[in-house]
Design a protein around this motif. Structure first.
Motif, PDB file in Angstrom:
ATOM      1  N   ILE A 121       1.001  -1.162   0.036  1.00  0.00           N
ATOM      2  CA  ILE A 121      -0.025   0.017  -0.059  1.00  0.00           C
ATOM      3  C   ILE A 121       0.823   1.222  -0.088  1.00  0.00           C
ATOM      4  O   ILE A 121       0.540   2.234  -0.620  1.00  0.00           O
ATOM      5  CB  ILE A 121      -0.829   0.011   1.310  1.00  0.00           C
ATOM      6  N   ALA A 122       1.884   1.343   0.759  1.00  0.00           N
ATOM      7  CA  ALA A 122       2.777   2.438   0.919  1.00  0.00           C
ATOM      8  C   ALA A 122       3.440   2.810  -0.170  1.00  0.00           C
ATOM      9  O   ALA A 122       3.908   3.931  -0.761  1.00  0.00           O
ATOM     10  CB  ALA A 122       3.627   2.266   1.987  1.00  0.00           C
ATOM     11  N   ILE A 123       3.793   1.851  -0.987  1.00  0.00           N
ATOM     12  CA  ILE A 123       4.734   2.191  -2.369  1.00  0.00           C
ATOM     13  C   ILE A 123       3.842   2.209  -3.672  1.00  0.00           C
ATOM     14  O   ILE A 123       4.526   2.562  -4.584  1.00  0.00           O
ATOM     15  CB  ILE A 123       5.922   1.183  -2.256  1.00  0.00           C
ATOM     16  N   ALA A 124       2.786   1.917  -3.612  1.00  0.00           N
ATOM     17  CA  ALA A 124       1.865   1.630  -4.664  1.00  0.00           C
ATOM     18  C   ALA A 124       1.810   3.075  -5.472  1.00  0.00           C
ATOM     19  O   ALA A 124       1.971   3.035  -6.929  1.00  0.00           O
ATOM     20  CB  ALA A 124       0.574   1.006  -4.790  1.00  0.00           C
ATOM     21  N   GLU A 125       1.577   4.229  -5.063  1.00  0.00           N
ATOM     22  CA  GLU A 125       1.441   5.475  -5.655  1.00  0.00           C
ATOM     23  C   GLU A 125       2.899   5.865  -6.101  1.00  0.00           C
ATOM     24  O   GLU A 125       2.818   6.311  -7.174  1.00  0.00           O
ATOM     25  CB  GLU A 125       1.099   6.539  -4.577  1.00  0.00           C
ATOM     26  N   TYR A 126       3.922   5.558  -5.576  1.00  0.00           N
ATOM     27  CA  TYR A 126       5.342   5.725  -5.954  1.00  0.00           C
ATOM     28  C   TYR A 126       5.458   5.108  -7.335  1.00  0.00           C
ATOM     29  O   TYR A 126       6.113   5.468  -8.126  1.00  0.00           O
ATOM     30  CB  TYR A 126       6.236   5.565  -4.872  1.00  0.00           C
ATOM     31  N   VAL A 127       5.143   3.821  -7.318  1.00  0.00           N
ATOM     32  CA  VAL A 127       5.532   2.758  -8.386  1.00  0.00           C
ATOM     33  C   VAL A 127       4.556   3.659  -9.630  1.00  0.00           C
ATOM     34  O   VAL A 127       5.142   3.499 -10.822  1.00  0.00           O
ATOM     35  CB  VAL A 127       5.232   1.339  -8.062  1.00  0.00           C
ATOM     36  N   LYS A 128       3.371   3.723  -9.225  1.00  0.00           N
ATOM     37  CA  LYS A 128       2.443   4.164 -10.458  1.00  0.00           C
ATOM     38  C   LYS A 128       3.012   5.352 -11.214  1.00  0.00           C
ATOM     39  O   LYS A 128       2.900   5.718 -11.980  1.00  0.00           O
ATOM     40  CB  LYS A 128       0.977   4.574  -9.822  1.00  0.00           C
TER      41      LYS A 128
ATOM     42  N   ASP B  60      -3.970  -4.333  -5.135  1.00  0.00           N
ATOM     43  CA  ASP B  60      -5.494  -3.696  -4.886  1.00  0.00           C
ATOM     44  C   ASP B  60      -5.239  -1.915  -5.082  1.00  0.00           C
ATOM     45  O   ASP B  60      -6.007  -1.288  -5.662  1.00  0.00           O
ATOM     46  CB  ASP B  60      -6.015  -3.875  -3.462  1.00  0.00           C
ATOM     47  N   THR B  61      -4.195  -1.382  -4.254  1.00  0.00           N
ATOM     48  CA  THR B  61      -3.656  -0.088  -4.367  1.00  0.00           C
ATOM     49  C   THR B  61      -3.269   0.563  -5.791  1.00  0.00           C
ATOM     50  O   THR B  61      -4.035   1.660  -6.169  1.00  0.00           O
ATOM     51  CB  THR B  61      -2.893   0.424  -3.380  1.00  0.00           C
ATOM     52  N   PHE B  62      -2.540  -0.254  -6.496  1.00  0.00           N
ATOM     53  CA  PHE B  62      -2.103   0.311  -7.297  1.00  0.00           C
ATOM     54  C   PHE B  62      -3.120   0.244  -8.558  1.00  0.00           C
ATOM     55  O   PHE B  62      -3.155   1.246  -9.448  1.00  0.00           O
ATOM     56  CB  PHE B  62      -0.880  -0.876  -8.062  1.00  0.00           C
ATOM     57  N   THR B  63      -3.740  -0.787  -8.724  1.00  0.00           N
ATOM     58  CA  THR B  63      -5.133  -0.918  -9.721  1.00  0.00           C
ATOM     59  C   THR B  63      -6.249   0.253  -9.398  1.00  0.00           C
ATOM     60  O   THR B  63      -6.698   0.977 -10.330  1.00  0.00           O
ATOM     61  CB  THR B  63      -5.607  -2.220  -9.953  1.00  0.00           C
ATOM     62  N   ARG B  64      -6.272   0.697  -8.085  1.00  0.00           N
ATOM     63  CA  ARG B  64      -7.329   1.599  -7.707  1.00  0.00           C
ATOM     64  C   ARG B  64      -6.907   3.072  -8.088  1.00  0.00           C
ATOM     65  O   ARG B  64      -7.705   4.045  -8.336  1.00  0.00           O
ATOM     66  CB  ARG B  64      -7.548   1.567  -6.018  1.00  0.00           C
ATOM     67  N   LEU B  65      -5.470   3.312  -8.202  1.00  0.00           N
ATOM     68  CA  LEU B  65      -4.787   4.399  -8.788  1.00  0.00           C
ATOM     69  C   LEU B  65      -4.871   4.529 -10.075  1.00  0.00           C
ATOM     70  O   LEU B  65      -4.277   5.572 -10.766  1.00  0.00           O
ATOM     71  CB  LEU B  65      -3.643   4.564  -8.177  1.00  0.00           C
TER      72      LEU B  65
END
Length: 402
Positions: A163-170, A197-202
């Motif tokens: 969850i914590a890194i998903a936004e950065y990777v996106k 889940d977090t990456f796809t939600r973004l």
């Protein structure tokens, strides 16, 4: 700056492996009979995650050694059991600690599946479980929230790193895709679910053909090349993964030999944490990962912790496994100091709930009031040379998960 120095170990604080306690100790005896407090430590001393378990044991012992073998002013008898690779070995060991050794608290636990089983035992006996590694995000039972009254953790929920890194990777891949791969067991499911889940939600897209993370057999998989070369056929812009222990060494070395070798690799930080990084060598260079701790953090508590770790003669730099176990001892220290008279599981559990803010090498944190996990900051790290050795060097803060 006052640096705690390890002191000689006292007999009452010496580690006693649960399976080889002196035969002359009657099952009905308790630590209270000799004026001590008996605490159980259940970690992997054998199997895939033995290196993780050893670091966790070192973290607890380091705290004891720098506090005269006492917690809350009381002599501690630390009884150690072997978790092995999961519930099959962990549950009998936990039952022994609870029933024969009659510990007033249980700490440690490497695997999320172990936590799920053991917390049922500790809750039934009203003994606080103060886990210091991954735990599952407990699902409701019968439509009701799981009772976590006696279950605490100084580490994290297993889905939090992703969850914590998903936004950065996106942000790094833009419109590109990410291939997700991990081990087929509870910890792998949780770690990958948090990210996907977090990456796809973004708005991110997975490169996996079915849009779902690929899970490799655990602990049987040693040859990852077929999986990696198949993943390369989907032409991802990046790969995200979670592995730890011996599997992490094999995965990283084979990634560098695979058709994905030029594709950026992001990971939960356990992939390159501790002794596995030395075993991976140059193959790990450039891996960016997320964790709740870095040995290069500049706060005073961490500087003192790193100095004490080095003075104790431990190899390499301290890990998140050692840090969270050190913090578990710190929590017990403060909680025990607040217990009047004879220590019981119920009294100790109530005191843990009143500990408040914890000054830690990771940065200050406190327990979330209902889930009993740390509210803490997460960090982005990159494997690169730090002087003569490779290290997980801090790049930036990522987020504080509520």
């Amino acid at each position: 700056m006052s640096v705690p120095r390890p002191r000689p170990r006292r007999g009452l604080a010496a580690l006693t492996v649960a399976g080889v306690l002196l035969a002359g100790v009657a099952c009905s005896s308790t630590a209270a009979d000799s004026g001590t407090v008996r605490v159980g430590l259940l970690v992997s001393l054998s199997g895939t995650y033995a290196a993780v378990g050893e670091d966790m044991r070192r973290g607890v012992q380091l705290y004891l050694d720098t506090h005269d073998g006492k917690l809350g002013g009381r002599e501690i008898d630390l009884v150690v059991g072997d978790e092995g690779d999961g519930p099959a070995t962990a549950v009998p060991a936990a039952q022994k600690l609870l029933e024969r050794d009659r510990v007033v608290a249980l700490t440690g636990l490497v695997g999320g599946a172990t936590v799920d089983k053991v917390q049922t035992l500790t809750t039934e006996r009203k003994v606080p479980l103060l886990g210091s590694n991954a735990r599952p995000a407990f699902a409701p039972v019968g439509g009701k929230a799981r009772d976590l009254g006696y279950t605490w953790h100084t580490s994290y929920n297993s889905d939090e790193p992703g969850i914590a890194i998903a936004e950065y990777v996106k942000a790094q891949v833009g419109d590109g895709t990410v291939y997700a791969i991990g081990p087929d067991y509870q910890g792998g499911w949780d770690e990958l679910r948090g990210f996907t889940d977090t990456f796809t939600r973004l708005g991110g897209r997975l490169a996996n053909p079915d849009g779902k993370a690929l899970f490799t057999p655990f602990p049987a998989t040693e040859n990852f090349l077929p999986y990696l070369n198949r993943a390369a056929e989907s032409k991802p812009k990046a790969v995200y993964t979670f592995y730890a222990g011996a599997a992490a060494v094999a995965f990283v070395k084979q990634y560098a030999q695979s058709d994905l070798r030029d594709v950026p690799l992001y990971a939960a930080g356990f992939l390159t944490e501790g002794s596995v990084l030395a075993a991976q060598g140059p193959a790990a260079t450039g891996i960016r990962n997320v964790l709740n701790y870095s040995p290069t953090l500049g706060n005073q508590a961490n500087q003192e912790f790193v100095a004490a770790w080095s003075a104790a003669g431990h190899p390499g730099q301290p890990t998140t496994f050692a840090m969270a176990s050190y913090d578990a001892a710190a929590v017990l220290d403060r909680a025990l100091s607040a217990v009047d008279g004879q220590v019981t599981g119920e009294k100790l559990n109530a005191a843990i709930g009143q500990v408040g803010r914890v000054v830690s090498p990771r940065g200050d944190w406190q327990f979330e009031p209902t889930e009993h996990r740390p509210v803490q900051r997460w960090y982005l790290r990159e494997v690169k040379p730090d002087g003569p050795v490779l290290s997980n060097v801090l790049l930036q803060d990522l987020t504080t998960l509520p």
